[in-house]
Design a protein around this motif. Structure first.
Motif, PDB file in Angstrom:
ATOM      1  N   MET A 156       0.534  -1.090  -0.138  1.00 23.73           N
ATOM      2  CA  MET A 156       0.141   0.099  -0.038  1.00 23.73           C
ATOM      3  C   MET A 156       0.927   1.153   0.094  1.00 23.73           C
ATOM      4  O   MET A 156       1.859   1.302   0.728  1.00 23.73           O
ATOM      5  CB  MET A 156      -0.836  -0.187   1.252  1.00 23.73           C
ATOM      6  N   LYS A 157       0.543   2.073  -1.038  1.00 21.81           N
ATOM      7  CA  LYS A 157       1.370   3.383  -1.025  1.00 21.81           C
ATOM      8  C   LYS A 157       0.917   4.392   0.204  1.00 21.81           C
ATOM      9  O   LYS A 157      -0.259   4.699   0.174  1.00 21.81           O
ATOM     10  CB  LYS A 157       1.186   4.044  -2.427  1.00 21.81           C
ATOM     11  N   LEU A 158       1.764   4.908   0.708  1.00 23.10           N
ATOM     12  CA  LEU A 158       1.357   5.977   1.858  1.00 23.10           C
ATOM     13  C   LEU A 158       1.618   7.379   1.336  1.00 23.10           C
ATOM     14  O   LEU A 158       2.382   7.647   0.410  1.00 23.10           O
ATOM     15  CB  LEU A 158       2.273   5.652   3.139  1.00 23.10           C
TER      16      LEU A 158
ATOM     17  N   HIS B 150       4.101  -1.324   3.126  1.00 22.58           N
ATOM     18  CA  HIS B 150       3.754  -0.105   2.697  1.00 22.58           C
ATOM     19  C   HIS B 150       4.798   0.503   2.206  1.00 22.58           C
ATOM     20  O   HIS B 150       6.160   0.163   2.211  1.00 22.58           O
ATOM     21  CB  HIS B 150       3.435   0.928   4.132  1.00 22.58           C
ATOM     22  N   THR B 151       4.835   1.486   1.166  1.00 20.63           N
ATOM     23  CA  THR B 151       5.716   2.142   0.408  1.00 20.63           C
ATOM     24  C   THR B 151       5.550   3.620   0.505  1.00 20.63           C
ATOM     25  O   THR B 151       4.130   4.023   0.851  1.00 20.63           O
ATOM     26  CB  THR B 151       5.732   1.639  -1.120  1.00 20.63           C
ATOM     27  N   ILE B 152       6.418   4.498   0.479  1.00 15.16           N
ATOM     28  CA  ILE B 152       6.399   5.796   0.332  1.00 15.16           C
ATOM     29  C   ILE B 152       7.438   6.375  -0.581  1.00 15.16           C
ATOM     30  O   ILE B 152       8.572   5.848  -0.618  1.00 15.16           O
ATOM     31  CB  ILE B 152       6.444   6.503   1.853  1.00 15.16           C
ATOM     32  N   GLN B 153       7.312   7.416  -1.183  1.00  5.56           N
ATOM     33  CA  GLN B 153       8.162   8.025  -2.098  1.00  5.56           C
ATOM     34  C   GLN B 153       9.119   8.679  -1.389  1.00  5.56           C
ATOM     35  O   GLN B 153       8.950   9.417  -0.519  1.00  5.56           O
ATOM     36  CB  GLN B 153       7.286   9.221  -2.983  1.00  5.56           C
ATOM     37  N   GLY B 154      10.503   8.234  -1.821  1.00  5.79           N
ATOM     38  CA  GLY B 154      11.838   8.902  -1.139  1.00  5.79           C
ATOM     39  C   GLY B 154      12.164   8.354   0.396  1.00  5.79           C
ATOM     40  O   GLY B 154      12.765   9.002   0.897  1.00  5.79           O
TER      41      GLY B 154
ATOM     42  N   ASN C 181      -1.152   1.024  13.784  1.00  5.10           N
ATOM     43  CA  ASN C 181      -1.444   2.172  13.149  1.00  5.10           C
ATOM     44  C   ASN C 181      -0.415   3.032  13.178  1.00  5.10           C
ATOM     45  O   ASN C 181      -0.528   4.294  13.171  1.00  5.10           O
ATOM     46  CB  ASN C 181      -2.623   3.010  13.783  1.00  5.10           C
ATOM     47  N   MET C 182       0.870   2.465  13.341  1.00  7.93           N
ATOM     48  CA  MET C 182       2.145   3.474  13.315  1.00  7.93           C
ATOM     49  C   MET C 182       3.047   2.506  12.588  1.00  7.93           C
ATOM     50  O   MET C 182       3.231   1.657  12.208  1.00  7.93           O
ATOM     51  CB  MET C 182       2.887   3.443  14.723  1.00  7.93           C
ATOM     52  N   VAL C 183       3.978   3.708  11.651  1.00 13.10           N
ATOM     53  CA  VAL C 183       5.087   3.219  10.906  1.00 13.10           C
ATOM     54  C   VAL C 183       6.381   4.163  11.121  1.00 13.10           C
ATOM     55  O   VAL C 183       6.065   5.132  11.580  1.00 13.10           O
ATOM     56  CB  VAL C 183       4.742   3.216   9.427  1.00 13.10           C
ATOM     57  N   VAL C 184       7.460   3.435  10.941  1.00 12.51           N
ATOM     58  CA  VAL C 184       8.647   4.384  10.996  1.00 12.51           C
ATOM     59  C   VAL C 184       8.842   4.680   9.499  1.00 12.51           C
ATOM     60  O   VAL C 184       9.338   3.504   8.850  1.00 12.51           O
ATOM     61  CB  VAL C 184      10.067   3.496  11.802  1.00 12.51           C
ATOM     62  N   VAL C 185       9.496   5.594   9.142  1.00 14.67           N
ATOM     63  CA  VAL C 185      10.137   5.937   7.755  1.00 14.67           C
ATOM     64  C   VAL C 185      11.532   6.500   7.887  1.00 14.67           C
ATOM     65  O   VAL C 185      11.859   7.298   8.707  1.00 14.67           O
ATOM     66  CB  VAL C 185       9.172   7.105   7.086  1.00 14.67           C
ATOM     67  N   ASP C 186      12.298   5.837   6.861  1.00 17.93           N
ATOM     68  CA  ASP C 186      13.730   6.298   6.825  1.00 17.93           C
ATOM     69  C   ASP C 186      13.871   6.933   5.499  1.00 17.93           C
ATOM     70  O   ASP C 186      14.076   6.398   4.753  1.00 17.93           O
ATOM     71  CB  ASP C 186      14.606   4.950   6.909  1.00 17.93           C
ATOM     72  N   SER C 187      14.062   8.272   5.954  1.00 15.06           N
ATOM     73  CA  SER C 187      14.349   9.188   4.660  1.00 15.06           C
ATOM     74  C   SER C 187      15.643   9.958   4.951  1.00 15.06           C
ATOM     75  O   SER C 187      16.517   9.403   5.212  1.00 15.06           O
ATOM     76  CB  SER C 187      12.876   9.879   4.296  1.00 15.06           C
ATOM     77  N   LYS C 188      15.479  11.263   4.967  1.00 18.31           N
ATOM     78  CA  LYS C 188      16.504  12.156   5.317  1.00 18.31           C
ATOM     79  C   LYS C 188      16.724  11.969   7.029  1.00 18.31           C
ATOM     80  O   LYS C 188      17.863  12.050   7.495  1.00 18.31           O
ATOM     81  CB  LYS C 188      16.363  13.490   5.138  1.00 18.31           C
ATOM     82  N   ARG C 189      15.671  11.803   7.771  1.00 20.34           N
ATOM     83  CA  ARG C 189      15.604  11.531   9.058  1.00 20.34           C
ATOM     84  C   ARG C 189      14.772  10.347   9.389  1.00 20.34           C
ATOM     85  O   ARG C 189      13.931   9.987   8.606  1.00 20.34           O
ATOM     86  CB  ARG C 189      15.036  12.622   9.835  1.00 20.34           C
ATOM     87  N   TRP C 190      14.777   9.921  10.475  1.00 15.78           N
ATOM     88  CA  TRP C 190      14.075   8.754  11.071  1.00 15.78           C
ATOM     89  C   TRP C 190      12.841   9.309  11.494  1.00 15.78           C
ATOM     90  O   TRP C 190      12.830  10.258  12.372  1.00 15.78           O
ATOM     91  CB  TRP C 190      14.782   7.731  11.945  1.00 15.78           C
TER      92      TRP C 190
END
Length: 75
Positions: free
Chosen positions: A1-3, A40-44, A59-68
């Motif tokens: 699923m795209k976030l 789940h996926t997210i751009q970038g 109902n929570m996710v962690v995203v690693d982009s420029k920051r966590w």
């Protein structure tokens, strides 16, 4: 699923996962924080499911982009 940004609410952010985990433990009173790759996926960025001692937090996710970043998923 795209976030999408409209489906996410930022809960916390840090420059490293260790710093984010410490902030989560301090502010949410969790004994432990675990992550594993998510469907789940997210751009970038890379998305991870997050869990504590009681199991996966749906109902929570962690995203690693420029920051966590820790996000709450909105409906």
């Amino acid at each position: 699923m795209k976030l999408l940004k409209k489906n996410l609410k930022l809960v916390g952010s840090a420059p490293t996962f260790d710093a984010l985990a410490e902030a989560i433990k301090k502010n949410l009173y969790w004994a432990e924080v675990n992550i594993q790759p998510s469907e789940h996926t997210i751009q970038g960025g890379q998305v991870y499911d997050v869990s504590n001692r009681n199991g996966k937090i749906e109902n929570m996710v962690v995203v690693d982009s420029k920051r966590w970043q820790l996000f709450r998923l909105l409906n």
